[in-house]
Write a protein that holds these residues in place. Sequence first.
Motif, mmCIF file in Angstrom:
data_model
loop_
_atom_site.group_PDB
_atom_site.id
_atom_site.type_symbol
_atom_site.label_atom_id
_atom_site.label_comp_id
_atom_site.label_asym_id
_atom_site.label_seq_id
_atom_site.Cartn_x
_atom_site.Cartn_y
_atom_site.Cartn_z
ATOM 1 N N ALA A 97 0.840 -1.205 0.000
ATOM 2 C CA ALA A 97 0.000 0.000 0.000
ATOM 3 C C ALA A 97 0.874 1.254 0.000
ATOM 4 C CB ALA A 97 -0.921 0.004 1.210
ATOM 5 N N SER A 98 1.909 1.244 0.833
ATOM 6 C CA SER A 98 2.756 2.438 0.912
ATOM 7 C C SER A 98 3.525 2.636 -0.389
ATOM 8 C CB SER A 98 3.700 2.358 2.114
ATOM 9 O OG SER A 98 4.748 1.464 1.817
ATOM 10 N N LEU A 99 3.915 1.517 -1.008
ATOM 11 C CA LEU A 99 4.618 1.632 -2.289
ATOM 12 C C LEU A 99 3.727 2.267 -3.339
ATOM 13 C CD1 LEU A 99 6.705 -1.617 -2.775
ATOM 14 C CD2 LEU A 99 7.529 0.727 -2.609
ATOM 15 N N SER A 100 2.448 1.862 -3.340
ATOM 16 C CA SER A 100 1.537 2.411 -4.352
ATOM 17 C C SER A 100 1.350 3.906 -4.130
ATOM 18 C CB SER A 100 0.201 1.674 -4.348
ATOM 19 O OG SER A 100 -0.561 2.097 -3.241
ATOM 20 N N VAL A 101 1.461 4.332 -2.872
ATOM 21 C CA VAL A 101 1.376 5.768 -2.597
ATOM 22 C C VAL A 101 2.614 6.468 -3.132
ATOM 23 C CG1 VAL A 101 1.457 7.500 -0.762
ATOM 24 C CG2 VAL A 101 -0.172 5.622 -0.630
ATOM 25 N N VAL A 102 3.777 5.882 -2.792
ATOM 26 C CA VAL A 102 5.030 6.500 -3.221
ATOM 27 C C VAL A 102 5.110 6.567 -4.754
ATOM 28 C CG1 VAL A 102 7.535 6.203 -3.245
ATOM 29 C CG2 VAL A 102 6.239 5.842 -1.130
ATOM 30 N N ALA A 103 4.558 5.534 -5.394
ATOM 31 C CA ALA A 103 4.665 5.469 -6.855
ATOM 32 C C ALA A 103 3.832 6.547 -7.549
ATOM 33 C CB ALA A 103 4.230 4.091 -7.345
ATOM 34 N N ALA A 104 2.847 7.082 -6.830
ATOM 35 C CA ALA A 104 1.982 8.088 -7.469
ATOM 36 C C ALA A 104 2.707 9.426 -7.514
ATOM 37 C CB ALA A 104 0.669 8.195 -6.695
ATOM 38 N N GLU A 105 3.526 9.581 -8.521
ATOM 39 C CA GLU A 105 4.352 10.788 -8.592
ATOM 40 C C GLU A 105 3.573 11.954 -9.180
ATOM 41 O OE1 GLU A 105 8.837 9.741 -9.324
ATOM 42 O OE2 GLU A 105 7.532 8.507 -10.581
ATOM 43 N N CYS A 106 4.038 13.117 -8.842
ATOM 44 C CA CYS A 106 3.382 14.331 -9.318
ATOM 45 C C CYS A 106 3.435 14.388 -10.849
ATOM 46 C CB CYS A 106 4.079 15.541 -8.725
ATOM 47 S SG CYS A 106 3.347 17.088 -9.255
ATOM 48 N N MET A 107 2.327 14.803 -11.446
ATOM 49 C CA MET A 107 2.294 14.860 -12.914
ATOM 50 C C MET A 107 2.046 16.281 -13.409
ATOM 51 S SD MET A 107 -1.289 12.792 -13.173
ATOM 52 C CE MET A 107 -1.081 11.690 -11.786
ATOM 53 N N ILE A 108 2.143 17.248 -12.504
ATOM 54 C CA ILE A 108 1.730 18.608 -12.846
ATOM 55 C C ILE A 108 2.921 19.475 -13.257
ATOM 56 C CG2 ILE A 108 0.640 20.706 -11.913
ATOM 57 C CD1 ILE A 108 -0.784 18.709 -9.885
ATOM 58 N N ILE A 109 2.726 20.256 -14.331
ATOM 59 C CA ILE A 109 3.685 21.287 -14.768
ATOM 60 C C ILE A 109 2.948 22.614 -14.822
ATOM 61 C CG2 ILE A 109 4.932 22.196 -16.782
ATOM 62 C CD1 ILE A 109 6.003 19.460 -17.336
ATOM 63 N N PRO A 110 3.438 23.693 -14.231
ATOM 64 C CA PRO A 110 4.655 23.760 -13.429
ATOM 65 C C PRO A 110 4.492 23.038 -12.089
ATOM 66 C CG PRO A 110 3.504 25.877 -13.409
ATOM 67 C CD PRO A 110 2.795 25.019 -14.399
ATOM 68 N N LYS A 111 5.624 22.542 -11.607
ATOM 69 C CA LYS A 111 5.623 21.741 -10.383
ATOM 70 C C LYS A 111 5.049 22.534 -9.212
ATOM 71 C CE LYS A 111 9.049 19.609 -7.354
ATOM 72 N NZ LYS A 111 10.511 19.521 -7.173
ATOM 73 N N PRO A 112 4.090 21.933 -8.480
ATOM 74 C CA PRO A 112 3.513 22.644 -7.333
ATOM 75 C C PRO A 112 4.489 22.745 -6.160
ATOM 76 C CG PRO A 112 2.161 20.756 -8.013
ATOM 77 C CD PRO A 112 3.466 20.638 -8.718
ATOM 78 N N VAL A 113 4.194 23.687 -5.293
ATOM 79 C CA VAL A 113 5.012 23.880 -4.090
ATOM 80 C C VAL A 113 4.997 22.614 -3.249
ATOM 81 C CG1 VAL A 113 5.149 25.159 -1.913
ATOM 82 C CG2 VAL A 113 4.631 26.368 -4.057
ATOM 83 N N SER A 114 3.815 22.032 -3.073
ATOM 84 C CA SER A 114 3.724 20.832 -2.245
ATOM 85 C C SER A 114 2.737 19.855 -2.869
ATOM 86 C CB SER A 114 3.303 21.243 -0.831
ATOM 87 O OG SER A 114 2.431 20.312 -0.271
ATOM 88 N N TYR A 115 3.168 18.613 -2.945
ATOM 89 C CA TYR A 115 2.340 17.566 -3.545
ATOM 90 C C TYR A 115 2.428 16.345 -2.644
ATOM 91 C CZ TYR A 115 1.198 13.609 -6.536
ATOM 92 O OH TYR A 115 0.652 12.455 -7.025
#
Length: 539
Positions: free
Chosen positions: A13-31
């Motif tokens: 479960a924690s791996l699946s969380v970690v794997a969900a990487e940010c996909m937004i450009i421009p990169k947000p301050v906090s994700y």
Amino acid sequence: MRKLLLLVVALVASLSVVAAECMIIPKPVSYEPQKGKCVLSPKTAIYVAEKSLVRPATIFCSQVEAEKGLQLAVVEGAAPAKGAVALSIDKSLGKEEYSLQIAKSGVVVKGGSEQGVFYGLQSLRQVVFNAKGKGGKATLPCMVVKDKPHFAYRGGMLDVCRYFFSVDEVKKFIDILAMHKMNRFHWHLTEDQGWRIEIKKYPNLTKVGSMRKETLVGLQTKNNRKFDGKPYGGFYTQDEVREIVRYASERYIDVIPEIDMPGHMVAALASYPELGCTKGPYEVRTKWGISRDILCAGRESTFEFVEGVLAEVLELFPSKYIHIGGDEAPKHRWKACPECQKRIQEEGLKDEHELQSYFTHRVEKFLAKHGRRLIGWDEILEGGVSKTATVMAWRGAQRGVKAAQLGNEVIMTPRHYCYLDYCQTSDHDANNEPICAAGNGKRFQLPIRKVYSFDPYDQLTPEQRKSIIGVQGNMWTEYVPNFDHVQYMVMPRIAALAEVGWTYENRNYDDFARRLHLLRKLYDKCGYKYAPYFFNGIE
Ligand code: ACM
Ligand code: ZN
């Protein structure tokens, strides 16, 4: 055994969380990725807490419908606790700030203003586009995004003079800026090669000044005398200008018009020859480069003309900032002009540089009287600049550093980092790049990695940094004859510049590159004609 199983489940479960990487450009301050998924379907509605949010919500709806086939309705009123996209304004946030929460129970976007909500929705647009799901559904990964821009001014300039672009094309340029959360459209409207804005008091500006008799073919060099023999022109009526200003404002973009003076004025001189020191004759310029013919700063009638033009410009553009150019104004004519020399004497000016400074100050006073602020290219520093002028540094970041040291507000657009007419790879010929900017026999190169590396604060003290209000990418069009080519020069480098302006801190090129491959798919979906080099691993 049971314990071990639980541990494995927790780990997965924690791996699946970690794997969900940010996909937004421009990169947000906090994700922060969260566990779980949120399904949007045609049953999902967007609830807007305030009427003013209908507009950004509607723009978002049309985007996700076109890009994901997801049809969402906009509803005014309080959102139910579950299964909705809820938009609201939260006054505790900054004007451009937003938070985006995607939970199993639904999506919540809060912004410090309509504009903040709009940016939250532009982030959500990218998440929806990348989400799994077909047939009108999208399964979003849960996340909490908190975001705000680093720089207040994030601009893109389009030169519509060397080549002309239709109202629809200019709107598309504005769409591209908005997708990248940029908030200023600097519209370069007048040039030696064409005057592009209707001014009712001076009809010759468009009757004569908007047309050139032909255009140079190929790269400008000393020996290139090849012209196409075809008249070329175009201009925007005042109604069209209003339409573009309106369209941009719906996307929270201020349109800053540039009326370039006293140089780059040959199209105006051709229209009204008495504006030049020699009184002509002049013709709208057919090749690129710098003309020695500029506005006469000695005659009062020149200032009447400038104020007459600007009075109409101010009616059309509500922007606080008005750009008056000021770049590349050779002083040959002023040196030889009795009226310019008389002005220098009477005003106790030291030289022709101080005459340009006198000119700029007078125009600035006119703008100030109407509640506006002047922006000028960094040449306005020569001969002395007023404290209230905003300097657009283009010849090098060093010019911006100098302006910041003087305490002037600065927009950084140094050409070696921000000029989108520069070549995109380090080997123009091998990579079959089309003709792009060159000087002294050398190509100017600006690969995306270099754009990304730009630090607008370089060499500045913490105090001086406060003078840097932002950054801008400039799309000059001497070698960019159509709008497909504009897109090709602008994207994807604009994404890198957007991240300099919005994210600034905690930038990482490799992470940007990963996200850019996702944004590329959205470019494709929008039909944008971006350049292939980055995506093919070519720098
Ligand atoms: C400029 O590139 N002449 C501002
Ligand atoms: Zn003169």
